[in-house]
Design a protein around this motif. Structure first.
Motif, PDB file in Angstrom:
ATOM      1  N   CYS A  10       0.909  -0.988   0.043  1.00  0.00           N
ATOM      2  CA  CYS A  10       0.054  -0.152  -0.038  1.00  0.00           C
ATOM      3  C   CYS A  10       0.892   1.315   0.147  1.00  0.00           C
ATOM      4  CB  CYS A  10      -0.853  -0.073   1.384  1.00  0.00           C
ATOM      5  SG  CYS A  10      -2.009   1.480   1.246  1.00  0.00           S
ATOM      6  N   ALA A  15       0.677  -2.131   3.551  1.00  0.00           N
ATOM      7  CA  ALA A  15       0.096  -3.423   3.687  1.00  0.00           C
ATOM      8  C   ALA A  15       0.426  -4.118   2.420  1.00  0.00           C
ATOM      9  CB  ALA A  15      -1.584  -3.056   4.079  1.00  0.00           C
ATOM     10  N   ARG A  17      -0.812  -6.862  -0.596  1.00  0.00           N
ATOM     11  CA  ARG A  17      -2.090  -6.712  -1.645  1.00  0.00           C
ATOM     12  C   ARG A  17      -3.119  -7.444  -0.785  1.00  0.00           C
ATOM     13  NH1 ARG A  17      -0.500  -5.160  -6.622  1.00  0.00           N
ATOM     14  NH2 ARG A  17       1.778  -5.079  -6.868  1.00  0.00           N
ATOM     15  N   LEU A  19      -4.530  -4.249  -3.562  1.00  0.00           N
ATOM     16  CA  LEU A  19      -4.609  -2.748  -3.755  1.00  0.00           C
ATOM     17  C   LEU A  19      -5.733  -2.390  -4.777  1.00  0.00           C
ATOM     18  CD1 LEU A  19      -0.703  -2.402  -3.519  1.00  0.00           C
ATOM     19  CD2 LEU A  19      -2.481  -2.243  -1.484  1.00  0.00           C
ATOM     20  N   CYS A  25      -4.692  -0.173  -0.034  1.00  0.00           N
ATOM     21  CA  CYS A  25      -5.198  -1.482   0.621  1.00  0.00           C
ATOM     22  C   CYS A  25      -6.793  -0.583   0.854  1.00  0.00           C
ATOM     23  CB  CYS A  25      -4.550  -1.633   1.866  1.00  0.00           C
ATOM     24  SG  CYS A  25      -4.612  -0.615   3.299  1.00  0.00           S
ATOM     25  N   ASP A  26      -7.380  -1.649   1.162  1.00  0.00           N
ATOM     26  CA  ASP A  26      -8.947  -1.280   1.487  1.00  0.00           C
ATOM     27  C   ASP A  26      -9.271  -0.465   2.544  1.00  0.00           C
ATOM     28  OD1 ASP A  26      -9.726  -2.969  -0.588  1.00  0.00           O
ATOM     29  OD2 ASP A  26      -9.988  -4.834   0.652  1.00  0.00           O
TER      30      ASP A  26
END
Length: 71
Positions: A10, A15, A17, A19, A25-26
C-alpha cells in the motif's frame, strides 16, 4: 526511497496486496475516500453559505428601497 517501504505494498501503510488502482489497501482507501467526501461536503456547504449571504444582501437592499431609502 523510504526505509522499510515495500514497493508492492500500500502506498500509505505498506500493507500487502490486494490494492486498488491508486495503490491503496482497502482500509486506507476507505479513509482517503471518507476524507475526500468530507472535503467535498464542506466545500458545498461553504458555497451554499455564500449564496445565502448574497441573497440576504439582495433582500436587505430591496427592503431598504421599498421602505423609503430612496427619499
Amino acid at each position: 526511497m523510504i526505509t522499510g517501504h515495500k514497493p508492492t505494498g500500500c502506498n500509505r501503510c505498506d500493507a500487502p496486496r490486494p490494492l486498488d488502482a491508486r495503490g491503496l489497501c482497502d482500509r486506507c482507501a476507505d479513509i482517503v475516500d471518507h476524507r475526500e467526501l468530507q472535503a467535498r461536503v464542506d466545500e458545498a456547504r461553504e458555497r451554499q453559505t455564500q449564496r445565502d449571504l448574497e441573497r440576504q444582501r439582495e433582500f436587505a437592499h430591496e427592503a431598504e428601497a421599498v421602505l423609503g431609502g430612496d427619499e
